[in-house]
Design a protein around this motif. Structure first.
Motif, PDB file in Angstrom:
ATOM      1  N   ARG A 469       0.827  -1.207   0.000  1.00  0.00           N
ATOM      2  CA  ARG A 469       0.000   0.000   0.000  1.00  0.00           C
ATOM      3  C   ARG A 469       0.859   1.253   0.000  1.00  0.00           C
ATOM      4  O   ARG A 469       0.536   2.238  -0.689  1.00  0.00           O
ATOM      5  CB  ARG A 469      -0.939  -0.017   1.213  1.00  0.00           C
ATOM      6  N   ALA A 470       1.953   1.238   0.765  1.00  0.00           N
ATOM      7  CA  ALA A 470       2.850   2.396   0.784  1.00  0.00           C
ATOM      8  C   ALA A 470       3.513   2.587  -0.582  1.00  0.00           C
ATOM      9  O   ALA A 470       3.679   3.726  -1.047  1.00  0.00           O
ATOM     10  CB  ALA A 470       3.906   2.214   1.872  1.00  0.00           C
ATOM     11  N   GLU A 471       3.907   1.477  -1.230  1.00  0.00           N
ATOM     12  CA  GLU A 471       4.508   1.597  -2.556  1.00  0.00           C
ATOM     13  C   GLU A 471       3.499   2.121  -3.575  1.00  0.00           C
ATOM     14  O   GLU A 471       3.842   2.946  -4.432  1.00  0.00           O
ATOM     15  CB  GLU A 471       5.048   0.245  -3.002  1.00  0.00           C
ATOM     16  N   ALA A 472       2.252   1.666  -3.495  1.00  0.00           N
ATOM     17  CA  ALA A 472       1.223   2.148  -4.405  1.00  0.00           C
ATOM     18  C   ALA A 472       0.949   3.632  -4.189  1.00  0.00           C
ATOM     19  O   ALA A 472       0.754   4.394  -5.151  1.00  0.00           O
ATOM     20  CB  ALA A 472      -0.061   1.344  -4.217  1.00  0.00           C
ATOM     21  N   LYS A 473       0.975   4.051  -2.914  1.00  0.00           N
ATOM     22  CA  LYS A 473       0.777   5.471  -2.628  1.00  0.00           C
ATOM     23  C   LYS A 473       1.906   6.304  -3.196  1.00  0.00           C
ATOM     24  O   LYS A 473       1.693   7.395  -3.735  1.00  0.00           O
ATOM     25  CB  LYS A 473       0.671   5.681  -1.119  1.00  0.00           C
ATOM     26  N   LYS A 475       3.695   5.586  -5.839  1.00  0.00           N
ATOM     27  CA  LYS A 475       3.527   5.656  -7.291  1.00  0.00           C
ATOM     28  C   LYS A 475       2.449   6.660  -7.673  1.00  0.00           C
ATOM     29  O   LYS A 475       2.572   7.369  -8.679  1.00  0.00           O
ATOM     30  CB  LYS A 475       3.185   4.270  -7.831  1.00  0.00           C
ATOM     31  N   GLU A 476       1.392   6.719  -6.874  1.00  0.00           N
ATOM     32  CA  GLU A 476       0.346   7.700  -7.154  1.00  0.00           C
ATOM     33  C   GLU A 476       0.866   9.124  -7.019  1.00  0.00           C
ATOM     34  O   GLU A 476       0.504  10.009  -7.797  1.00  0.00           O
ATOM     35  CB  GLU A 476      -0.829   7.478  -6.196  1.00  0.00           C
ATOM     36  N   GLU A 477       1.734   9.347  -6.031  1.00  0.00           N
ATOM     37  CA  GLU A 477       2.319  10.675  -5.884  1.00  0.00           C
ATOM     38  C   GLU A 477       3.219  11.016  -7.067  1.00  0.00           C
ATOM     39  O   GLU A 477       3.272  12.156  -7.516  1.00  0.00           O
ATOM     40  CB  GLU A 477       3.112  10.739  -4.577  1.00  0.00           C
ATOM     41  N   GLU A 478       3.927  10.022  -7.592  1.00  0.00           N
ATOM     42  CA  GLU A 478       4.747  10.262  -8.776  1.00  0.00           C
ATOM     43  C   GLU A 478       3.884  10.603  -9.981  1.00  0.00           C
ATOM     44  O   GLU A 478       4.223  11.480 -10.775  1.00  0.00           O
ATOM     45  CB  GLU A 478       5.601   9.031  -9.075  1.00  0.00           C
ATOM     46  N   LEU A 483       4.233  12.124 -14.121  1.00  0.00           N
ATOM     47  CA  LEU A 483       4.855  10.960 -14.729  1.00  0.00           C
ATOM     48  C   LEU A 483       3.845  10.215 -15.590  1.00  0.00           C
ATOM     49  O   LEU A 483       2.626  10.320 -15.414  1.00  0.00           O
ATOM     50  CB  LEU A 483       5.413  10.033 -13.650  1.00  0.00           C
ATOM     51  N   ASP A 484       4.349   9.456 -16.533  1.00  0.00           N
ATOM     52  CA  ASP A 484       3.499   8.700 -17.442  1.00  0.00           C
ATOM     53  C   ASP A 484       2.727   7.649 -16.668  1.00  0.00           C
ATOM     54  O   ASP A 484       3.295   6.881 -15.909  1.00  0.00           O
ATOM     55  CB  ASP A 484       4.372   8.021 -18.499  1.00  0.00           C
ATOM     56  N   SER A 485       1.415   7.610 -16.877  1.00  0.00           N
ATOM     57  CA  SER A 485       0.564   6.700 -16.107  1.00  0.00           C
ATOM     58  C   SER A 485       0.274   5.394 -16.823  1.00  0.00           C
ATOM     59  O   SER A 485      -0.401   4.524 -16.280  1.00  0.00           O
ATOM     60  CB  SER A 485      -0.768   7.390 -15.786  1.00  0.00           C
TER      61      SER A 485
END
Length: 525
Positions: A469-473, A475-478, A483-485
Motif C-alpha cells: 500500500r505504501a509503494e502504491a501510494k 507511485k500515485e504521488e509520482e 509521470l506517465d501513467s
C-alpha cells in the motif's frame, strides 16, 4: 538446469535474473540456500509446505502454474561418513534427497505413519555448483546426470573494468561532474581491479585466514562506496582520489587480522595507485592514518552527505552531541568515552551498515567495547538493535526458541515500513549448529526455512500488504507530478491481494524475505 562455475562467476546472479523475469502467476520459485549443516528434512519440509494436494498421493503447485526449486549451492553440504567418502560412495543427505526427487519425481512422506510416496507434478529443479568442489564437497555424477550442465565462465578484468566504468560514468553524470572528471571513470575502475589483483596475490586464502578470499565482489564494494560521492566534491585529484583510497582500505585493508597482512594489503593498494598518475593524490591519502568518510555530520537530515572527516575533533564533538541528545530524549545517560580509535571504529561500522545487505564482523579482546560500539553504530544508522539475549547472560548460549523469537522480531522490523534492524550476537551464539545454520540462511536469503508457524503467517502477510500500500501510494504521488501513467495501468499478474492459499503465502513470503535480506544487518561482536 545446473550452472557450474567458479565462485564469483555470476551463477546465482544469472538465475536470479531469470527468476525475476518469470511471471508470478505461472511460476512459483522457492530458493533453497544450501550450507554445510543443511538437513534433508528441512529441504523436504520447505518444498512440501508450498505444494497443494492434487490427488490421493499427488502434490503440486496451484493448477496452471509450475514450481521452480532453486538450489544454491549443491557443492556446499558436506559428507558425514568418512569411510564411505574414502570409498567414493558417499553423498550428503540433502543431495541424495534432490537426486531422489529428480529420479523418481517425489519423496516419501515422513509425517504419515505408513510413509507413502508423495509424487509431485509440474516441479522443476535448477541449481548451481562450484567447479572447485572436491573431496567431501564433490557432487556425485548420479545427481549431475539429471541436469543440463551449463558452464559459466567468469568475466575477465577487461569486462569488469568496462562494467564498473559505465556505472561510475552514470553516477558522475548524475551528479553533474565536469567532463574531464567523468573521463577518468575508466582509470578508477582499472585501478580498482589492479588493487584487488595485487592484494589477492599478496594474501592467499588459507584455512587459518578465510577472510583473505579477495575477488570481484570486493571490487564491487569499492565501486559501491565510490558511488556515495556527492556533487559537493568537484576536485577529482582530491575528492574522488581520497574516497577511492578510503573505500579500498575499507574493503581490502580492514579484513586483515595481523600487522603483516595489513602491511601487504596497504602495499598492494599503494602499488595500484602508483600505476595510474591520475590517482597520485590517493598516495597521500593512503599514508594518512585518520582518513575517514562518513555521513554522520548530517545525522538529523534526510539527505545525508558522505564526505571526508577533515577535523577529527569536530567529528568527536558532533557524535558526543548526538549521544547526549539521544540520552536526554530517552531519559537515560550514556557514559561513553569516544576516544579516537572508537570514533574510527564507529564510522567504519556505520559504513558497513549504510549499504543494503551490509554486515560486520568485529574482532577484539573481551571487554574491548565491541558490543557497545555496535549498539552505537546501529543507533547512528537509524536502526533498531536487537540482541538474542541480555547483557547479563551474554556468555551463555540462548535456547533455540528464544533465539528464533528474537530473529522474528528483527525480521518483522526489517521487512516492514519501519527502520532497518541490526541483529547483534556474540561468540556464545555460535555454539549450536542450528543457530549457525539460521545465521547462514539469514545472510544468504533473509529467511529461515520453516520458521513461521501457520498462525504467524497472517502477521507476515499484513506487513507485506502494508508495504504494498505504501509503494502504491508513492507511485500515485509520482503520477501526480506528471509521470506517465500508462505503466501504472498494467497490474502485475501476481498481485498478492488476488492470490489464494499457498500461492498467497509464497508470494508474500518471497517479497518479505527479499526486503529482510536487504534491510536486516547482522553484526557479530
Amino acid at each position: 538446469v545446473l550452472l557450474c562455475g567458479q565462485s564469483g562467476s555470476g551463477k546465482s546472479a544469472c538465475l536470479r535474473e531469470a527468476m525475476a523475469n518469470m511471471k508470478s502467476s505461472h511460476h512459483r520459485v522457492v530458493k533453497l540456500a544450501f550450507h554445510e549443516q543443511t538437513q534433508a528434512k528441512d529441504v523436504q519440509d520447505t518444498v512440501d509446505s508450498l505444494l497443494e494436494k492434487r490427488g490421493r498421493d499427488t502434490f503440486g503447485p496451484p493448477t496452471g502454474s509450475t514450481c521452480v526449486i532453486w538450489v544454491d549451492d549443491l557443492s556446499l553440504p558436506s559428507v558425514a561418513c568418512a569411510t564411505a567418502r574414502r570409498a567414493g560412495q558417499a553423498s550428503a543427505q540433502p543431495l541424495e534427497l534432490i537426486r531422489q526427487f529428480c529420479n523418481y519425481g517425489g519423496w516419501y512422506d515422513r509425517a504419515a505413519q505408513s510413509q507413502p510416496f508423495r509424487r509431485t507434478q509440474d516441479c522443476f529443479v535448477v541449481a548451481t555448483m562450484s567447479t572447485h568442489s572436491a573431496g567431501d564437497r564433490q557432487v556425485s555424477e548420479r545427481l549431475q546426470r539429471h541436469f543440463l550442465l551449463l558452464g559459466v565462465i567468469p568475466p575477465n578484468n577487461e569486462s569488469f573494468v568496462h562494467a564498473f566504468s559505465a556505472i561510475l560514468e552514470w553516477k558522475l553524470n548524475l551528479e553533474y561532474f565536469p567532463d574531464e572528471v567523468i573521463a577518468r571513470a575508466g582509470t578508477m575502475a582499472a585501478a580498482t581491479m589492479k588493487a584487488v589483483q595485487l592484494v589477492s596475490e599478496a594474501l592467499p586464502q588459507s584455512p587459518s585466514r578465510p577472510q583473505n578470499a579477495v575477488g570481484a565482489s570486493d571490487a564491487a564494494r569499492i565501486i559501491e562506496g565510490v558511488l556515495m560521492i556527492h556533487d559537493e566534491t568537484k576536485d577529482f585529484q582530491h575528492g574522488l582520489g581520497h574516497i577511492w583510497a578510503h573505500e579500498c582500505l575499507r574493503a581490502l585493508y580492514d579484513r586483515c587480522s595481523s600487522e603483516d597482512d595489513r602491511a601487504k594489503a596497504l602495499a598492494g593498494i599503494t602499488a595500484a595507485a602508483k600505476s595510474f598518475p591520475y590517482l597520485s593524490q590517493s598516495l597521500a591519502a593512503l599514508r594518512n592514518p585518520t582518513l575517514l568518510f562518513t555521513d554522520l555530520f548530517d545525522f538529523e537530515s534526510d539527505a545525508k552527505v558522505y564526505k571526508e572527516v577533515e577535523d577529527p575533533s569536530e567529528f568527536q564533538r558532533v557524535l558526543q552531541n548526538i549521544i547526549e541528545q539521544h540520552g536526554a530524549s530517552a531519559g537515560q545517560s550514556h557514559e561513553l568515552i569516544l576516544f579516537p580509535d572508537a570514533l574510527d571504529r564507529v564510522a567504519r561500522i556505520c559504513r558497513a551498515l549504510r549499504v543494503p545487505t551490509g554486515c560486520a564482523l568485529l574482532i577484539g579482546n573481551p571487554q574491548s567495547g565491541r558490543r557497545s560500539l555496535a549498539r552505537l553504530a546501529s543507533f547512528l544508522s537509524d536502526m533498531t538493535a536487537i540482541e538474542p539475549h541480555s547483557e547479563q547472560s551474554r556468555h551463555h548460549q540462548p535456547s533455540l526458541l528464544h533465539w528464533r523469537g528474537k530473529v522474528k522480531d528483527a525480521l518483522k522490523l526489517a521487512g516492514g515500513q519501519s527502520s532497518s534492524a541490526a541483529l547483534l550476537f556474540g561468540d556464545a551464539d555460535l555454539g549450536d549448529d542450528a543457530l549457525c545454520a539460521d545465521i547462514y540462511s539469514l545472510l544468504s536469503t533473509g529467511a529461515i526455512p520453516q520458521m513461521w508457524a501457520s498462525e504467524e503467517r497472517a502477521t507476515v502477510m499484513e506487513i507485506v500488504q502494508e508495504v504494498e500500500r505504501a509503494e502504491a501510494k508513492g507511485k500515485e504521488e509520482e503520477l501526480a507530478h506528471g509521470l506517465d501513467s500508462e505503466e501504472e495501468e498494467e497490474e502485475e499478474d501476481g498481485d498478492i491481494a488476488k492470490e489464494e492459499g499457498h500461492s498467497e503465502w509464497l508470494a508474500a513470503h518471497t517479497k518479505f524475505a527479499d526486503r529482510c535480506h536487504h534491510r536486516l544487518h547482522i553484526i557479530l561482536c
